[in-house]
Scaffold this motif. Structure first.
Motif, PDB file in Angstrom:
ATOM      1  N   LYS A   1      40.459  -5.262   1.103  1.00 52.49           N
ATOM      2  CA  LYS A   1      40.571  -5.041   2.556  1.00 52.49           C
ATOM      3  C   LYS A   1      41.962  -5.214   3.117  1.00 52.49           C
ATOM      4  CE  LYS A   1      39.264  -5.079   7.211  1.00 52.49           C
ATOM      5  NZ  LYS A   1      40.420  -4.123   7.411  1.00 52.49           N
ATOM      6  N   GLY A   2      42.785  -4.239   3.425  1.00 49.87           N
ATOM      7  CA  GLY A   2      44.186  -4.387   3.792  1.00 49.87           C
ATOM      8  C   GLY A   2      44.089  -5.040   5.194  1.00 49.87           C
ATOM      9  N   SER A   3      45.068  -6.020   5.282  1.00 50.71           N
ATOM     10  CA  SER A   3      45.239  -6.492   6.501  1.00 50.71           C
ATOM     11  C   SER A   3      46.805  -6.687   6.954  1.00 50.71           C
ATOM     12  CB  SER A   3      44.683  -8.055   6.488  1.00 50.71           C
ATOM     13  OG  SER A   3      44.986  -8.830   7.562  1.00 50.71           O
ATOM     14  N   ARG A   4      47.174  -6.443   8.217  1.00 48.02           N
ATOM     15  CA  ARG A   4      48.504  -6.606   8.572  1.00 48.02           C
ATOM     16  C   ARG A   4      48.745  -7.930   9.176  1.00 48.02           C
ATOM     17  NH1 ARG A   4      47.533  -1.348  12.540  1.00 48.02           N
ATOM     18  NH2 ARG A   4      45.507  -2.460  12.562  1.00 48.02           N
ATOM     19  N   PHE A   5      47.597  -8.617   9.184  1.00 50.79           N
ATOM     20  CA  PHE A   5      47.571 -10.112  10.168  1.00 50.79           C
ATOM     21  C   PHE A   5      47.413 -11.234   9.108  1.00 50.79           C
ATOM     22  CE2 PHE A   5      46.080  -6.544  13.346  1.00 50.79           C
ATOM     23  CZ  PHE A   5      47.423  -6.400  13.816  1.00 50.79           C
TER      24      PHE A   5
ATOM     25  N   HIS B   1      38.142  -7.308  16.169  1.00 51.07           N
ATOM     26  CA  HIS B   1      37.734  -8.025  14.955  1.00 51.07           C
ATOM     27  C   HIS B   1      37.189  -9.268  15.173  1.00 51.07           C
ATOM     28  CE1 HIS B   1      41.947  -9.849  14.532  1.00 51.07           C
ATOM     29  NE2 HIS B   1      41.275 -10.873  14.617  1.00 51.07           N
ATOM     30  N   LEU B   2      37.318  -9.986  16.445  1.00 48.64           N
ATOM     31  CA  LEU B   2      36.355 -11.184  17.051  1.00 48.64           C
ATOM     32  C   LEU B   2      35.060 -10.792  17.037  1.00 48.64           C
ATOM     33  CD1 LEU B   2      36.478 -13.970  18.062  1.00 48.64           C
ATOM     34  CD2 LEU B   2      36.987 -13.200  20.097  1.00 48.64           C
ATOM     35  N   VAL B   3      34.660  -9.497  17.597  1.00 49.95           N
ATOM     36  CA  VAL B   3      33.356  -9.023  17.886  1.00 49.95           C
ATOM     37  C   VAL B   3      33.010  -8.817  16.470  1.00 49.95           C
ATOM     38  CG1 VAL B   3      32.108  -7.084  18.990  1.00 49.95           C
ATOM     39  CG2 VAL B   3      33.987  -8.090  20.267  1.00 49.95           C
TER      40      VAL B   3
ATOM     41  N   SER C   1      40.570 -10.600   9.688  1.00 48.49           N
ATOM     42  CA  SER C   1      41.743 -10.681  10.505  1.00 48.49           C
ATOM     43  C   SER C   1      42.370  -9.424  10.804  1.00 48.49           C
ATOM     44  CB  SER C   1      42.983 -11.425   9.765  1.00 48.49           C
ATOM     45  OG  SER C   1      43.343 -10.633   8.606  1.00 48.49           O
ATOM     46  N   ASP C   2      41.803  -8.235  10.255  1.00 52.52           N
ATOM     47  CA  ASP C   2      42.351  -6.836  10.772  1.00 52.52           C
ATOM     48  C   ASP C   2      41.180  -5.744  10.645  1.00 52.52           C
ATOM     49  OD1 ASP C   2      43.619  -4.829  11.308  1.00 52.52           O
ATOM     50  OD2 ASP C   2      45.245  -4.935   9.976  1.00 52.52           O
ATOM     51  N   LEU C   3      40.551  -5.531  11.688  1.00 52.94           N
ATOM     52  CA  LEU C   3      39.464  -4.574  11.359  1.00 52.94           C
ATOM     53  C   LEU C   3      40.007  -3.385  11.426  1.00 52.94           C
ATOM     54  CD1 LEU C   3      36.106  -4.372  11.509  1.00 52.94           C
ATOM     55  CD2 LEU C   3      36.682  -3.855  13.980  1.00 52.94           C
ATOM     56  N   CYS C   4      40.866  -2.772  12.398  1.00 52.63           N
ATOM     57  CA  CYS C   4      41.106  -1.480  12.301  1.00 52.63           C
ATOM     58  C   CYS C   4      42.093  -1.101  11.590  1.00 52.63           C
ATOM     59  CB  CYS C   4      41.527  -1.245  13.799  1.00 52.63           C
ATOM     60  SG  CYS C   4      40.253  -1.803  14.959  1.00 52.63           S
ATOM     61  N   TYR C   5      42.104  -1.114  10.056  1.00 51.87           N
ATOM     62  CA  TYR C   5      43.135  -0.892   9.196  1.00 51.87           C
ATOM     63  C   TYR C   5      42.463  -0.229   8.172  1.00 51.87           C
ATOM     64  CZ  TYR C   5      47.811  -1.207   6.727  1.00 51.87           C
ATOM     65  OH  TYR C   5      48.695  -0.832   5.949  1.00 51.87           O
ATOM     66  N   GLY C   6      42.964   1.047   7.704  1.00 53.34           N
ATOM     67  CA  GLY C   6      42.321   2.064   6.886  1.00 53.34           C
ATOM     68  C   GLY C   6      42.671   2.027   5.365  1.00 53.34           C
ATOM     69  N   TYR C   7      43.873   1.034   4.943  1.00 58.73           N
ATOM     70  CA  TYR C   7      44.304   0.889   3.763  1.00 58.73           C
ATOM     71  C   TYR C   7      43.368  -0.101   3.134  1.00 58.73           C
ATOM     72  CZ  TYR C   7      48.184   1.248   0.059  1.00 58.73           C
ATOM     73  OH  TYR C   7      48.778   1.451  -0.822  1.00 58.73           O
ATOM     74  N   ASN C   8      42.663   0.499   2.062  1.00 58.38           N
ATOM     75  CA  ASN C   8      41.411  -0.260   1.498  1.00 58.38           C
ATOM     76  C   ASN C   8      41.220   0.193   0.235  1.00 58.38           C
ATOM     77  OD1 ASN C   8      40.752  -1.796   3.828  1.00 58.38           O
ATOM     78  ND2 ASN C   8      39.664   0.223   4.393  1.00 58.38           N
ATOM     79  N   ALA C   9      40.616  -0.516  -0.650  1.00 58.13           N
ATOM     80  CA  ALA C   9      39.919  -0.365  -2.113  1.00 58.13           C
ATOM     81  C   ALA C   9      39.006  -0.842  -2.410  1.00 58.13           C
ATOM     82  CB  ALA C   9      41.326  -0.502  -3.124  1.00 58.13           C
ATOM     83  N   PHE C  10      38.179  -0.114  -3.190  1.00 59.32           N
ATOM     84  CA  PHE C  10      36.611  -0.718  -3.787  1.00 59.32           C
ATOM     85  C   PHE C  10      36.218   0.006  -5.170  1.00 59.32           C
ATOM     86  CE2 PHE C  10      35.988   2.561  -0.970  1.00 59.32           C
ATOM     87  CZ  PHE C  10      35.093   3.443  -1.431  1.00 59.32           C
ATOM     88  N   TRP C  11      35.541  -0.603  -5.854  1.00 57.06           N
ATOM     89  CA  TRP C  11      35.032  -0.277  -6.997  1.00 57.06           C
ATOM     90  C   TRP C  11      34.092   1.100  -6.763  1.00 57.06           C
ATOM     91  CZ3 TRP C  11      36.839  -1.691 -11.650  1.00 57.06           C
ATOM     92  CH2 TRP C  11      37.516  -3.016 -11.442  1.00 57.06           C
ATOM     93  N   ARG C  12      34.352   2.241  -7.238  1.00 52.26           N
ATOM     94  CA  ARG C  12      33.608   3.415  -6.977  1.00 52.26           C
ATOM     95  C   ARG C  12      31.821   3.273  -7.271  1.00 52.26           C
ATOM     96  NH1 ARG C  12      32.053   7.989 -10.219  1.00 52.26           N
ATOM     97  NH2 ARG C  12      32.983   7.265 -12.081  1.00 52.26           N
ATOM     98  N   ASP C  13      31.626   2.316  -8.073  1.00 56.46           N
ATOM     99  CA  ASP C  13      29.915   2.303  -8.041  1.00 56.46           C
ATOM    100  C   ASP C  13      29.389   1.640  -6.821  1.00 56.46           C
ATOM    101  OD1 ASP C  13      30.642  -0.347  -8.503  1.00 56.46           O
ATOM    102  OD2 ASP C  13      29.821  -0.564 -10.358  1.00 56.46           O
TER     103      ASP C  13
END
Length: 284
Positions: free
Chosen positions: A111-115, A136-138, A148-160
């Motif tokens: 999960k990408g984080s700017r913070f 992100h506290l909620v 640390s950064d809920l609202c960021y859409g730069y992410n990666a994960f295993w396709r399965d």
């Protein structure tokens, strides 16, 4: 799945991003599978993409919204790893190996984080930064995470792991013209919540958000912030119901269409029951 030398699929949702793609696509390695999902662009986005990268795969999304575009891209991707990549120039292509390395080191979701140290933003305003901090506290309170950064859409994960997300099926009867729950900008929050609820291994990756190159962002600080907040409570209620009633996650073929209206009031039921919800800590 090849976890030693994984193939990388970059999923790129687009809507009128022709000018940005001329800058963005040349930065992406030819070793990556590029899956562009278009939402009906009228500025020559598809032609520009094909001109720049003849090997790019073009998919047309089945409904409206970024969430539906990503779901279409996830299904079309053939790589072992999926990277979510915005077309507006805000995602730094040089950071992709960071996300891949985190997955190869044992994470399920990078999960990408700017913070986090090493992260940052050339675009976020003080108001959005404060709002993101509250959101992100909620999320951390509801899901026992340490985001640390809920609202960021730069992410990666295993396709399965795509079935874990349980996103709306791409083709559904009686859903023409509708945006189902998960089809809109709430998708990034949903992905975070559902991976957290599934207790997958999450690793935050420092990322520097760049400024959009051309055009204006579709983000609306207050309306989108409230939408994210509503999404958090709706997803916590969903997680609680799955746990309490032992409801198995439905397969994609049986995931009935649900519109925003279906969930409009359900999200707020959880407020009265938060104290009774058992939370368990998950890594972030």
């Amino acid at each position: 799945m090849n976890s030693m030398n994984p193939r990388i699929s970059i999923v790129i949702p687009t809507l009128n991003e022709a000018a940005n793609l001329r800058h963005v696509l040349p930065l992406l390695s030819h070793d990556y599978e590029l899956v562009l999902v278009d939402g009906g662009s009228v500025d020559g986005t598809i032609d520009a993409a094909r001109e720049i990268r003849g090997d790019i795969r073009i998919i047309k999304q089945t409904r409206k919204g970024k969430g539906n575009a990503l779901a279409c891209g996830f299904e079309a991707a053939t790589g072992d790893i999926i990277v979510m990549f915005d077309a507006d120039g805000s995602a730094n292509a040089d950071e992709i190996p960071r996300f891949v390395d985190a997955l190869l080191a044992g994470a399920d979701f990078a999960k990408g984080s700017r913070f986090t140290p090493g992260g940052g933003s050339h675009d976020i305003t003080p108001l959005r930064r404060a709002g993101n901090g509250g959101l992100h506290l909620v999320a951390n309170t509801l899901f026992g995470t340490k985001f640390s950064d809920l609202c960021y859409g730069y992410n990666a994960f295993w396709r399965d792991l795509v079935p874990v997300l349980d996103l709306p099926a791409l083709e559904q009867e009686h859903a023409e013209g509708e945006m189902l729950w998960g089809d809109g900008f709430e998708i990034e929050t949903i992905i975070n919540c559902r991976f957290a609820e599934a207790d997958v291994r999450i690793q935050e990756v420092p990322s520097i958000e760049l400024a959009r190159i051309y055009g204006q962002s579709n983000l609306r600080t207050f309306s989108d912030g409230f939408r994210v907040l509503r999404t958090l409570f709706t997803e916590r209620l969903r997680a609680r119901r799955l746990a309490k009633e032992s409801i198995p996650r439905p397969g994609r073929s049986t995931n009935d269409a649900r519109t925003d209206m279906d969930l409009e009031f359900e999200a707020f039921e959880v407020f009265d029951e938060l104290n009774s919800i058992p939370l368990h800590k998950k890594s972030a």
